[in-house]
Design a protein around this motif. Structure first.
Motif, PDB file in Angstrom:
ATOM      1  N   SER A  69       0.799  -1.221   0.000  1.00  0.00           N
ATOM      2  CA  SER A  69       0.000   0.000   0.000  1.00  0.00           C
ATOM      3  C   SER A  69       0.832   1.272   0.000  1.00  0.00           C
ATOM      4  CB  SER A  69      -0.910   0.006   1.229  1.00  0.00           C
ATOM      5  OG  SER A  69      -0.126   0.024   2.407  1.00  0.00           O
ATOM      6  N   GLY A  70       2.135   1.145   0.166  1.00  0.00           N
ATOM      7  CA  GLY A  70       3.010   2.312   0.209  1.00  0.00           C
ATOM      8  C   GLY A  70       3.167   2.905   1.595  1.00  0.00           C
ATOM      9  N   ALA A  71       2.643   2.216   2.606  1.00  0.00           N
ATOM     10  CA  ALA A  71       2.608   2.772   3.961  1.00  0.00           C
ATOM     11  C   ALA A  71       3.998   3.050   4.522  1.00  0.00           C
ATOM     12  CB  ALA A  71       1.856   1.817   4.892  1.00  0.00           C
ATOM     13  N   LEU A  72       4.938   2.145   4.298  1.00  0.00           N
ATOM     14  CA  LEU A  72       6.243   2.286   4.941  1.00  0.00           C
ATOM     15  C   LEU A  72       7.039   3.439   4.339  1.00  0.00           C
ATOM     16  CD1 LEU A  72       7.307  -1.456   5.324  1.00  0.00           C
ATOM     17  CD2 LEU A  72       5.689  -0.100   6.649  1.00  0.00           C
ATOM     18  N   GLY A  73       7.149   3.462   3.037  1.00  0.00           N
ATOM     19  CA  GLY A  73       7.874   4.556   2.391  1.00  0.00           C
ATOM     20  C   GLY A  73       7.234   5.905   2.652  1.00  0.00           C
ATOM     21  N   ALA A  74       5.911   5.940   2.635  1.00  0.00           N
ATOM     22  CA  ALA A  74       5.209   7.201   2.901  1.00  0.00           C
ATOM     23  C   ALA A  74       5.476   7.680   4.319  1.00  0.00           C
ATOM     24  CB  ALA A  74       3.713   7.030   2.662  1.00  0.00           C
ATOM     25  N   ALA A  75       5.552   6.746   5.275  1.00  0.00           N
ATOM     26  CA  ALA A  75       5.836   7.125   6.661  1.00  0.00           C
ATOM     27  C   ALA A  75       7.227   7.725   6.784  1.00  0.00           C
ATOM     28  CB  ALA A  75       5.682   5.916   7.573  1.00  0.00           C
ATOM     29  N   VAL A  76       8.204   7.125   6.100  1.00  0.00           N
ATOM     30  CA  VAL A  76       9.561   7.673   6.129  1.00  0.00           C
ATOM     31  C   VAL A  76       9.568   9.074   5.527  1.00  0.00           C
ATOM     32  CG1 VAL A  76      11.926   7.397   5.306  1.00  0.00           C
ATOM     33  CG2 VAL A  76      10.635   5.395   6.052  1.00  0.00           C
ATOM     34  N   ALA A  77       8.897   9.246   4.400  1.00  0.00           N
ATOM     35  CA  ALA A  77       8.862  10.551   3.745  1.00  0.00           C
ATOM     36  C   ALA A  77       8.166  11.599   4.605  1.00  0.00           C
ATOM     37  CB  ALA A  77       8.164  10.426   2.394  1.00  0.00           C
TER      38      ALA A  77
END
Length: 258
Positions: free
Chosen positions: A101-109
């Motif tokens: 879902s893109g959750a991890l990368g979005a959280a880092v960003a």
């Protein structure tokens, strides 16, 4: 719609929902009318994950788009995000493989300023969700691991993170029905020992990492030694960390600066 319906709570509890009151409140908040509430409740009672019914999952204080058939981000992946945030300096190039879902990368960003974020997944439905989740300017690519990445990223990725599938094939049958019946097998099945995809990522990582870059990989606690060995075999210095409270394990591989 507002207010918790005691009949709805009872119906969810009979279906086995442990947090029936909380789920009822979420369903009531999301439903536009009684017909929509009934349709959503029927899906939940039938065993569909709550996140799929709602169309979103909560992760690190943000709502992440999760449609039917897409892997639901796990809260234990917060350890992976914590370690990525600690390593990613402002302006870092960050890649989220097996992004779902893109959750991890979005959280880092969201937690590191001016990140150049790239995410990739093999599942088209996951890619569609990730494109809703990542911040403006981030890019989501469709394809198998690094085959999806732009060639100009090679040698300049500061942080490569992944929560790959790491359930052994034989263990899929013992997973909760919500996962094994409603999430894509490609997001769960890690092969014979659960580390097939992780080993592939460890092997490809050095070609993409910048000097002093790092790869961070989530796995199960009992897999930590084998996962660390896979990272070391790729020529990276490897360490592992486990969080007992979250039951989370992350292996980190560093490319030594030249």
């Amino acid at each position: 719609m507002a207010g918790v319906d005691t009949a709805l709570v009872a119906r969810l509890r009979r279906a086995g929902c442990v947090f029936a009151e909380d789920e009822a409140a979420l369903l009531l908040a999301e439903a536009d009318d009684p017909d929509a509430l009934e349709a959503m409740t029927a899906r939940r009672v039938a065993g569909e994950p709550l996140e799929h019914v709602l169309g979103w999952a909560a992760f690190r204080g943000r709502r992440v788009a999760v449609t039917a058939g897409v892997f639901v981000p796990r809260q234990r992946s917060g350890l992976l995000v914590d370690r990525a945030v600690a390593l990613a300096k402002p302006g870092a190039v960050v890649v989220d493989l097996c992004c779902g879902s893109g959750a991890l990368g979005a959280a880092v960003a969201a937690e590191v300023p001016d990140v150049e974020l790239h995410a990739a997944d093999l599942d088209p439905a996951a890619v569609a969700c990730a494109r809703h989740t990542v911040p403006p300017g981030a890019r989501v690519h469709h394809g198998d691991l690094d085959a999806a990445l732009p060639a100009d990223l090679r040698g300049r990725v500061d942080v490569l993170l992944a929560s790959p599938p790491y359930v052994p094939t034989a263990g899929l049958a013992t997973m909760p029905p919500e996962a094994r019946e409603h999430e894509p097998r490609v997001a769960l099945d890690g092969g014979d020992d659960g580390l097939g995809v992780l080993r592939r990522i460890a092997a490809l990582a050095p070609d993409w990492l910048a000097p002093a870059g790092a790869v961070l990989l989530e796995c199960a606690g009992h897999q930590a030694d084998a996962a660390r060995a896979a990272v070391a075999d790729a020529g990276l210095s490897a360490t592992a960390e486990h969080d007992d409270e979250a039951d989370a394990t992350v292996v980190v591989g560093h490319r030594e600066p030249r």
